[in-house]
Design a protein around this motif. Structure first.
Motif, mmCIF file in Angstrom:
data_model
loop_
_atom_site.group_PDB
_atom_site.id
_atom_site.type_symbol
_atom_site.label_atom_id
_atom_site.label_comp_id
_atom_site.label_asym_id
_atom_site.label_seq_id
_atom_site.Cartn_x
_atom_site.Cartn_y
_atom_site.Cartn_z
ATOM 1 N N GLY A 101 102.185 37.261 -62.422
ATOM 2 C CA GLY A 101 103.361 37.336 -63.289
ATOM 3 C C GLY A 101 104.207 38.574 -63.124
ATOM 4 O O GLY A 101 105.180 38.770 -63.862
ATOM 5 N N VAL A 102 103.865 39.440 -62.158
ATOM 6 C CA VAL A 102 104.680 40.642 -61.927
ATOM 7 C C VAL A 102 106.058 40.206 -61.409
ATOM 8 O O VAL A 102 106.132 39.384 -60.506
ATOM 9 C CB VAL A 102 104.007 41.571 -60.891
ATOM 10 C CG1 VAL A 102 104.895 42.770 -60.578
ATOM 11 C CG2 VAL A 102 102.643 42.030 -61.393
ATOM 12 N N PRO A 103 107.147 40.709 -61.989
ATOM 13 C CA PRO A 103 108.479 40.352 -61.488
ATOM 14 C C PRO A 103 108.675 40.825 -60.045
ATOM 15 O O PRO A 103 108.360 41.979 -59.723
ATOM 16 C CB PRO A 103 109.438 41.104 -62.425
ATOM 17 C CG PRO A 103 108.647 41.374 -63.656
ATOM 18 C CD PRO A 103 107.226 41.563 -63.189
ATOM 19 N N VAL A 104 109.153 39.929 -59.195
ATOM 20 C CA VAL A 104 109.404 40.244 -57.785
ATOM 21 C C VAL A 104 110.839 39.848 -57.463
ATOM 22 O O VAL A 104 111.247 38.712 -57.722
ATOM 23 C CB VAL A 104 108.439 39.483 -56.854
ATOM 24 C CG1 VAL A 104 108.751 39.787 -55.385
ATOM 25 C CG2 VAL A 104 106.983 39.826 -57.167
ATOM 26 N N LEU A 105 111.605 40.796 -56.916
ATOM 27 C CA LEU A 105 112.984 40.530 -56.505
ATOM 28 C C LEU A 105 113.081 40.682 -54.992
ATOM 29 O O LEU A 105 112.703 41.718 -54.444
ATOM 30 C CB LEU A 105 113.942 41.529 -57.179
ATOM 31 C CG LEU A 105 115.392 41.540 -56.666
ATOM 32 C CD1 LEU A 105 116.110 40.238 -56.995
ATOM 33 C CD2 LEU A 105 116.161 42.728 -57.257
ATOM 34 N N GLY A 106 113.588 39.664 -54.318
ATOM 35 C CA GLY A 106 113.839 39.743 -52.877
ATOM 36 C C GLY A 106 115.318 39.598 -52.628
ATOM 37 O O GLY A 106 115.925 38.597 -53.036
ATOM 38 N N VAL A 107 115.908 40.595 -51.988
ATOM 39 C CA VAL A 107 117.346 40.566 -51.713
ATOM 40 C C VAL A 107 117.561 40.401 -50.216
ATOM 41 O O VAL A 107 116.972 41.137 -49.414
ATOM 42 C CB VAL A 107 118.018 41.870 -52.202
ATOM 43 C CG1 VAL A 107 119.446 41.973 -51.678
ATOM 44 C CG2 VAL A 107 117.995 41.940 -53.717
ATOM 45 N N CYS A 108 118.381 39.433 -49.842
ATOM 46 C CA CYS A 108 118.790 39.238 -48.453
ATOM 47 C C CYS A 108 117.558 38.990 -47.569
ATOM 48 O O CYS A 108 116.904 37.969 -47.700
ATOM 49 C CB CYS A 108 119.632 40.429 -47.996
ATOM 50 S SG CYS A 108 120.650 40.078 -46.552
ATOM 51 N N LEU A 113 101.624 47.884 -61.322
ATOM 52 C CA LEU A 113 103.059 47.735 -61.064
ATOM 53 C C LEU A 113 103.696 46.793 -62.068
ATOM 54 O O LEU A 113 103.127 45.777 -62.458
ATOM 55 C CB LEU A 113 103.294 47.187 -59.652
ATOM 56 C CG LEU A 113 103.093 48.154 -58.485
ATOM 57 C CD1 LEU A 113 103.410 47.437 -57.188
ATOM 58 C CD2 LEU A 113 103.968 49.387 -58.644
ATOM 59 N N ASP A 114 104.940 47.132 -62.466
ATOM 60 C CA ASP A 114 105.715 46.295 -63.381
ATOM 61 C C ASP A 114 106.808 45.531 -62.649
ATOM 62 O O ASP A 114 107.405 44.607 -63.207
ATOM 63 C CB ASP A 114 106.388 47.169 -64.449
ATOM 64 C CG ASP A 114 105.377 47.956 -65.252
ATOM 65 O OD1 ASP A 114 104.469 47.323 -65.823
ATOM 66 O OD2 ASP A 114 105.485 49.195 -65.282
ATOM 67 N N PHE A 115 107.103 45.963 -61.415
ATOM 68 C CA PHE A 115 108.227 45.357 -60.704
ATOM 69 C C PHE A 115 108.091 45.664 -59.211
ATOM 70 O O PHE A 115 107.755 46.783 -58.831
ATOM 71 C CB PHE A 115 109.553 45.934 -61.243
ATOM 72 C CG PHE A 115 110.780 45.493 -60.489
ATOM 73 C CD1 PHE A 115 111.079 44.148 -60.341
ATOM 74 C CD2 PHE A 115 111.634 46.432 -59.943
ATOM 75 C CE1 PHE A 115 112.208 43.739 -59.644
ATOM 76 C CE2 PHE A 115 112.774 46.047 -59.248
ATOM 77 C CZ PHE A 115 113.056 44.688 -59.104
#
Lengths: 78, 223
Positions: free
Chosen positions: B80-87, B43-45
């Motif tokens: 180091g995988v980019p992780v985005l958490g929204v809300c 996974l990249d993201f």
């Protein structure tokens, strides 16, 4: 064994719910209420062999968020 | 580019997130269920969507943070995988210990659902390069527990290390120092209350969220 976990907001952490309830108590005419803080009570029924360390770990890992909350473990006599 | 969107029971922005990722990157993300123990390879993201995982039982995000898939997400973040958490995803990331602080009930006690002004505080992160520091953008918020709290020492450290990604440009929820989004120490994990996936094209009322996804994916193309 019955255990009560008392979870409360740390001192200094703003408690909007407590503040709203405080206002409501004022509105009902109860004077002299100086502060209201709302917490959570978790009652556990656990094996008698459950250690204090295990109970503390349950609090640290899940039952309380120690960034904002304190917890107190109370063992209740059967 | 291989992206994944995690779905917990009670997630409700997972489809929006998947659509946004596909629209910007051209490739649909893999949908991963919370009960899966392992993430897909390579996974990249990874995106953690908004919603009300586990009905917000105990505390918002607390149950999801302890679900099987989160162990793999924590490990991937460590690599180091980019992780985005929204809300709700932001709440899950704080509860999982990937980000500092906590999201408390809004100071005004009400659910806040409107488009708000944000300022981009760190314009160099892999999530925000497309904006540049100081940019002013408008992104929708929709939350009841978005009141960011951390102790003063933690807040000072976050500010000093450039880890405040976004700040509200108006009063929204009582967050300490108007913080709307924070980065982890390594800069590959971002949690934010506003919903960039709801601002991808003008038909949604604005497209200021698009540059975030472009930033993430541009970075991957280079890497």
């Amino acid at each position: 064994m019955k255990v009560r976990i008392h979870v409360s907001l740390k001192p200094g952490v703003l408690d909007p719910q407590g503040r709203a309830v405080h206002h409501a108590l004022d509105g009902l005419g109860f004077s002299g209420v100086e502060d209201v803080r709302i917490g959570r009570l978790v009652e556990l029924e656990v094996a008698d062999t459950t250690t204090d360390e295990a109970l503390a770990e349950m609090c640290e890992k899940l039952l309380a968020n120690t960034v904002i909350e304190n917890y107190r473990i109370e063992k209740v006599a059967a | 580019m291989r992206a994944a969107v995690i779905t917990f029971p009670g997630s409700n922005c997972d489809r929006d997130m998947a659509v946004a990722i596909e629209q910007v990157s051209g490739k649909a993300p893999i949908r991963v269920w919370h009960g899966d123990a392992d993430l897909p390879d390579g996974l990249d993201f990874i995106a953690l969507p908004g919603g009300f995982s586990y009905g917000d039982y105990l505390r918002s995000g607390a149950m999801a943070a302890n679900s099987p898939i989160m162990r793999s997400v924590v490990a991937a973040a460590g690599r180091g995988v980019p992780v985005l958490g929204v809300c709700n995803g932001f709440q899950v990331l704080t509860e999982a210990g990937l980000l500092p602080g906590a999201l408390m009930r809004n100071a005004g006690q009400t659910f806040v659902c409107r488009t708000v002004a944000l300022s981009v505080e760190n314009g160099e992160s892999l999530f925000t390069r497309g904006y540049g520091a100081g940019a002013s953008i408008r992104i929708p918020v929709a939350h009841h527990d978005g009141n960011f709290f951390a102790d003063e020492a933690t807040l000072d450290r976050l500010e000093g290390e450039g880890r405040v990604a976004f700040r509200y440009g108006e009063a929204v929820n009582g967050s300490q120092r108007d913080i709307a989004g924070v980065l982890n120490e390594a800069g590959n994990v971002l949690g934010m209350m506003p919903h960039p996936e709801r601002a991808i094209e003008d038909a949604q009322g604005g497209s200021d969220g698009r540059a975030m996804f472009e930033s993430i994916f541009a970075n991957l193309a280079v890497a």
